[in-house]
Design an enzyme around this catalytic site. Structure first.
Site, PDB file in Angstrom:
ATOM      1  CG  ASN A 108      -1.780   1.247   1.324  1.00 23.60           C
ATOM      2  OD1 ASN A 108      -2.379   1.648   0.316  1.00 23.60           O
ATOM      3  ND2 ASN A 108      -1.863   1.864   2.484  1.00 23.60           N
ATOM      4  CB  SER A 137       4.924   5.303   4.380  1.00 22.20           C
ATOM      5  OG  SER A 137       5.256   6.330   5.292  1.00 22.20           O
TER       6      SER A 137
END
Ligand code: NHR
Ligand code: GAR
Length: 213
Positions: A108, A137
């Protein structure tokens, strides 16, 4: 043989586009087997069709529970036999069984410097907190939301006049660099998740992953 992946989206699909572009240019040796959206009007579906990639729409509202939706999603994904599942702006929380099925092979991209600002509205929350630095991230997906092992982060300054929109634009530019990078590492068998830790080239990464900048 290029590396088979499936991409899940809910919206614009600019991260999907970055993966398409890098695979067309030869920078990334992947084959996007399918793009799946829970939203019928996601612009990312148009991007996929324009690139000749098979698409599926699975409307979560037509299922009686999260588990039922996730079971249909899993069947849809697995018919394409991907070696990696990529969440690219996919906005439905996934059930524990689903995340276990793809443990170590689902990524993700989350628009914050994890572990800060899990969940939604991250740009506004960083501005409201008075942060001077924000970022993005890429992480392995685990059952706990935005808590899987971090692979790579990129940072950007929060300027004095910053709005959530202007900050989101800056973060997006970084996303389109670091997500293809993480997918490349995985496709080259350089990146793994072991015991909820990200390992790159046999070296365990820091809690905040590889620092891109
Ligand atoms: N599922 C699990 N189990 N673990 C993760 O780390 C996940 C996940 C599903 C999605 C992406 C995530 C993000 O990067 C993601 C990571 C949606 C929500 C959310 O609250 C939160 C985080 C993320 C995605 N979704 C609402 C829901 O009820 C719906 C919101 C909407 O439709 O707009 O699912 O931030
Ligand atoms: C990206 O900014 C991504 O980090 C974020 O949604 C955007 C999707 O953009 N993801 C989440 O907020 C996940 N909850 P895109 O559709 O243009 O790739």
């Amino acid at each position: 043989m290029s590396f088979p992946i499936v991409v899940l989206i809910s919206g614009s699909g600019s991260n999907l586009q970055a993966l398409i572009d890098q695979s067309l240019s030869g920078d990334l040796d992947i084959e996007i087997k399918a793009v799946i959206s829970n939203k019928a009007d996601a612009y990312g579906l148009t991007r996929a069709k324009d690139a000749g990639i098979p698409t599926h729409h699975l409307n979560h509202k037509e299922f009686e529970s999260r588990e039922a939706f996730d079971a249909a999603l899993q069947t849809c994904i697995d018919q394409h036999q991907p070696k990696l599942v990529v969440l690219a702006g996919f906005m439905r929380i996934l059930s524990e069984g689903f995340t276990r099925h793809y443990q170590g092979r689902m990524l993700n991209i989350h628009p914050s410097l994890l572990p800060k600002y899990k969940g939604l509205n991250t740009h506004q929350r960083a501005i409201d907190a008075g942060d001077e630095i924000h970022g993005v991230s890429v992480h392995f997906v685990s059952a706990e939301l935005d808590a899987g092992a971090v692979i790579v982060q990129a940072k950007t300054d929060i300027d004095a006049e910053e709005t959530a929109d202007s900050l989101a634009r800056k973060v997006h530019n970084l996303e389109h660099i670091i997500y293809p990078l993480a997918v490349k590492w995985f496709s080259q068998d350089r990146l793994k998740e072991v015991n909820n830790k990200a390992i790159l080239d046999e070296n365990p990464l820091a809690e905040t992953g590889f620092a891109y900048n």
